[in-house]
Enzyme design. Structure first.
Site, PDB file in Angstrom:
ATOM      1  N   GLU A 131       0.888  -1.214  -0.158  1.00  0.00           N
ATOM      2  CA  GLU A 131      -0.037   0.025   0.233  1.00  0.00           C
ATOM      3  C   GLU A 131       0.946   1.275  -0.202  1.00  0.00           C
ATOM      4  OE1 GLU A 131      -2.758   0.230   3.517  1.00  0.00           O
ATOM      5  OE2 GLU A 131      -3.546   2.212   2.655  1.00  0.00           O
ATOM      6  N   ARG A 176       5.365 -12.652   9.601  1.00  0.00           N
ATOM      7  CA  ARG A 176       6.030 -11.699   9.332  1.00  0.00           C
ATOM      8  C   ARG A 176       7.294 -11.424  10.105  1.00  0.00           C
ATOM      9  NH1 ARG A 176       2.373  -7.396   9.106  1.00  0.00           N
ATOM     10  NH2 ARG A 176       3.677  -5.892   9.416  1.00  0.00           N
ATOM     11  N   LYS A 205       4.397   0.736   9.830  1.00  0.00           N
ATOM     12  CA  LYS A 205       4.662   1.939   8.969  1.00  0.00           C
ATOM     13  C   LYS A 205       3.952   3.306   9.738  1.00  0.00           C
ATOM     14  CE  LYS A 205       2.884   0.026   5.028  1.00  0.00           C
ATOM     15  NZ  LYS A 205       2.346  -0.028   3.487  1.00  0.00           N
TER      16      LYS A 205
HETATM   17  P1  ATP Z   1      -0.287  -1.618   6.687  1.00  0.00           P
HETATM   18  O1  ATP Z   1      -1.207  -2.500   5.863  1.00  0.00           O
HETATM   19  O2  ATP Z   1      -0.698  -1.639   8.092  1.00  0.00           O
HETATM   20  O3  ATP Z   1      -0.104  -0.236   6.124  1.00  0.00           O
HETATM   21  P2  ATP Z   1       1.971  -3.556   5.939  1.00  0.00           P
HETATM   22  O4  ATP Z   1       3.309  -3.404   6.585  1.00  0.00           O
HETATM   23  O5  ATP Z   1       0.926  -4.669   5.998  1.00  0.00           O
HETATM   24  O6  ATP Z   1       1.324  -2.202   6.927  1.00  0.00           O
HETATM   25  P3  ATP Z   1       1.592  -3.311   3.308  1.00  0.00           P
HETATM   26  O7  ATP Z   1       1.920  -2.161   2.169  1.00  0.00           O
HETATM   27  O8  ATP Z   1       0.389  -3.758   3.172  1.00  0.00           O
HETATM   28  O9  ATP Z   1       2.053  -2.630   4.592  1.00  0.00           O
HETATM   29  O10 ATP Z   1       2.539  -4.529   3.019  1.00  0.00           O
HETATM   30  C1  ATP Z   1       2.914  -5.057   1.582  1.00  0.00           C
HETATM   31  C2  ATP Z   1       3.384  -6.528   1.725  1.00  0.00           C
HETATM   32  O11 ATP Z   1       4.281  -6.687   2.653  1.00  0.00           O
HETATM   33  C3  ATP Z   1       1.926  -7.175   2.545  1.00  0.00           C
HETATM   34  O12 ATP Z   1       1.849  -8.357   1.662  1.00  0.00           O
HETATM   35  C4  ATP Z   1       2.392  -7.457   3.884  1.00  0.00           C
HETATM   36  O13 ATP Z   1       2.062  -8.660   4.295  1.00  0.00           O
HETATM   37  C5  ATP Z   1       3.799  -7.506   3.669  1.00  0.00           C
HETATM   38  N1  ATP Z   1       4.510  -7.517   4.868  1.00  0.00           N
HETATM   39  C6  ATP Z   1       4.280  -6.148   5.460  1.00  0.00           C
HETATM   40  N2  ATP Z   1       5.037  -6.218   6.755  1.00  0.00           N
HETATM   41  C7  ATP Z   1       5.804  -7.429   6.758  1.00  0.00           C
HETATM   42  C8  ATP Z   1       6.701  -7.862   7.628  1.00  0.00           C
HETATM   43  N3  ATP Z   1       7.016  -7.242   8.697  1.00  0.00           N
HETATM   44  N4  ATP Z   1       7.408  -9.101   7.341  1.00  0.00           N
HETATM   45  C9  ATP Z   1       6.931  -9.880   6.436  1.00  0.00           C
HETATM   46  N5  ATP Z   1       6.039  -9.252   5.256  1.00  0.00           N
HETATM   47  C10 ATP Z   1       5.441  -8.055   5.415  1.00  0.00           C
END
Ligand code: ATP
Ligand code: MG
Length: 563
Positions: free
Chosen positions: A35, A260, A270
């Site tokens: 995102e 994760r 984030k």
């Molecule tokens: P949010 O959705 O809360 O803004 P997010 O960290 O999930 O935060 P995204 O941009 O949705 O952000 O993440 C993109 C991809 O990265 C998603 O598929 C998510 O599952 C993966 N991802 C995010 N954080 C981690 C992590 N700490 N370890 C592994 N994969 C991650």
């Protein structure tokens, strides 16, 4: 294709099994769906290495897809930064760059289809009312009073929502699933909300925006993704992912969840990283203390070390926290092979070689990288006045101090043996200069008479040295878990006040004046360093990427020695 080798984790095993069974006609299609509401961090790198790595290994394709469904928090700046970071990590998505917002028209049509099938309805409950109706984990929810609206009324209201007739938040489109489901995500989830905000791509075309859950699976379906790999928190969303695709009767990818990445002494949220940036707790998203990809890059991390780290930690379904030392060790292993060695004195103490002729100098050979013969050698100037590291001298040295003190002989790396003869102090008793003599017969660092010295020091020639600023970093947080706080405190209370230490007046060997931002070196005995983006020819600025060895490695070593 890697058919021969054994899959190293359960996701790869699943992909290998699917290829064997012909489930997707042998196709492997993955995606990474960020995102664009922040910069990528090391956790995202794990996801990228997994999603893109699998496609590469199994001869498939991978897409980059921006999940840009929330115009309130998303910006083009983030889109650009995400692309730059993924390229830097070494992945190329070719022309497969997609945006969920490009599917808004299709998603709208699908929503209308669900309304026509009696599987979606327009609801007038506001946020609070919806929460009240939602029930709890142990109690079923209550159906919305608007759940039984006719298809015609729903179609009319939804069209008017789209046309902008209703204020933000006044209506939603919800899926008619099951208010009594033990899975809260299935309790008539919201598909669309009214949100007037300018979207970074669609501008003001849409005032209704689809929710993540209604967008994600459908986007995967449009792109004919085979394995939709995401993190564990989406496990409870999988029934809804499946429900939408089944209700629409469209191509249905397989969602797979993995744990994760969490790292000690930092955080992966984030939202909180954005807070650190906005509150100026750090200098920006690329502050070298940040766990962001751009922060790690500025700090001096190599893409290879990050990929090696992601490979090393593996993929499981169990949430755990990885020690930051594992990441640092992956970095050292890589830099040890590729970083050229240089001499640099961070806390200079002047040394005058009394028996070396004034105004003269000579060039001495120095090896660039003992791990890599192809790196060759360079010369470094030697002269009468030098700098050594302040803590390489001790006045009242204990017996085991093998560095310099009065009457002791040490080797200057690549140069000569020197012996300290006298200490010069200022009026306050601080040591400001050492007087020494050198043995001309020891040129290159060896005594022809076979005499040994225990200490070898790094040094630079004072007249030739380049003066620089050096920034030393420590963990951003004092606590291994930044979110472990007392009542009434926040993670901010765990910030490490000493995470940045700036040294000025550092003295570097002259060849370093040629270095440009991003160049990485090992300063002998001091660690790995890289040129910062703040660097100018007038004032070079170096970041310490990492010390040579961490406390953890020392403990391991002592254990091996049986201490
Ligand atoms: P949010 O959705 O809360 O803004 P997010 O960290 O999930 O935060 P995204 O941009 O949705 O952000 O993440 C993109 C991809 O990265 C998603 O598929 C998510 O599952 C993966 N991802 C995010 N954080 C981690 C992590 N700490 N370890 C592994 N994969 C991650
Ligand atoms: Mg997310």
């Amino acid at each position: 294709m890697m058919e021969e080798s054994t899959p190293t984790d359960f996701v790869r095993q699943m992909v290998a099994d699917d290829i064997d069974s012909g489930k997707w006609d042998g196709r492997v299609q993955t995606r990474f769906p960020p995102e664009p509401n922040g910069y990528l961090h090391i956790g995202h790198a794990k996801s990228i290495c997994l999603n893109f790595g699998i496609a590469e290994e199994f001869g498939g394709k991978y897409n980059l897809r921006f999940d840009d469904t929330n115009p309130a928090k998303e910006e083009q700046e983030y889109v650009d930064a995400i692309k730059e970071d993924i390229r830097w990590l070494g992945f190329d998505w070719e022309d497969r760059e997609f945006y969920a917002s490009d599917y808004f028209e299709q998603l709208y049509d699908w929503a209308v289809l669900l309304i026509n099938d009696g599987k979606a309805f327009v609801c007038d409950l506001n946020g609070d009312e919806m929460r009240e109706h939602r029930g709890t984990v142990t109690e079923a929810g209550t159906e919305s009073p608007h759940r039984s609206r006719s298809v015609e009324e729903n179609l009319d209201l939804f069209a008017r929502m789209k046309a902008g007739e209703f204020p933000d938040g006044s209506k939603t489109l919800r899926a008619k699933v099951d208010m009594a489901s033990p899975n809260m995500n299935l309790r008539d989830p919201v598909m669309y909300r009214i949100l007037t905000a300018t979207h970074h791509r669609t501008g003001d075309t849409w005032c209704i925006h689809p929710m993540y859950d209604f967008t994600h699976g459908e986007s995967d379906s449009i792109e004919r993704v085979t394995h939709s790999i995401c993190t564990m928190e989406f496990e409870d969303h999988r029934p809804l992912y499946d429900w939408y695709l089944d209700a629409l009767g469209i191509y249905h990818p397989q969602q797979i969840e993995f744990a994760r990445l969490n790292l000690t002494y930092t955080m992966m949220s984030k939202r909180k990283l954005l807070e650190l940036v906005e509150e100026k707790q750090v200098s920006g998203w690329d502050d070298p203390r940040m766990p962001t990809i751009c922060g790690l890059r500025r700090r001096g991390y190599t893409p290879e070390s990050i990929r090696a780290f992601c490979h090393e930690i593996g993929v499981t379904k169990f949430n755990s926290t990885t020690d930051m030392a594992v990441l640092e060790n992956a970095l050292r292993a890589d830099l040890n092979k590729r970083a050229e060695r240089r001499l640099a004195v961070l806390n200079p103490l002047k040394v005058v070689i009394e028996n070396y002729p004034e105004g003269e100098s000579e060039e001495l050979d120095a090896i660039n990288n003992p791990e890599d013969a192809s790196a060759g050698s360079r010369t470094i100037p030697f002269s009468r006045e030098l700098y050594i590291e302040r803590d390489d001298f001790m006045e009242d040295a204990p017996r085991k101090f093998f560095r310099l003190s009065v009457g002791k002989e040490v080797r200057l790396r690549y140069a000569y043996f020197i012996t300290c003869t006298e200490v010069i102090k200022d009026d306050d008793g601080n040591v400001i200069e050492l007087r020494c003599t050198y043995d001309p017969a020891t040129r290159g660092g060896d005594a022809p008479d076979g005499r040994k010295v225990k200490g070898t020091l790094h040094w630079v020639s004072a007249a030739h040295a380049v003066e620089a600023e050096v920034r030393l970093y420590d963990h951003l947080f004092e606590n291994p878990d930044p979110n472990d706080v007392q009542e009434g405190q926040t993670y901010r209370d765990n910030l490490n006040a000493n995470s940045l230490k700036t040294l000025t007046g550092c003295q570097l060997e002259p060849s370093l004046s040629q270095a440009t931002p991003g160049d990485r070196f090992q300063f002998e005995r001091r660690g790995y360093f890289c040129v910062d983006t703040d660097s100018t020819p007038q004032t070079p600025v170096f970041n310490r990427t990492t010390p040579l060895r961490d406390a953890w490695a020392k403990i391991q070593k002592q254990k091996q020695k049986g201490k």
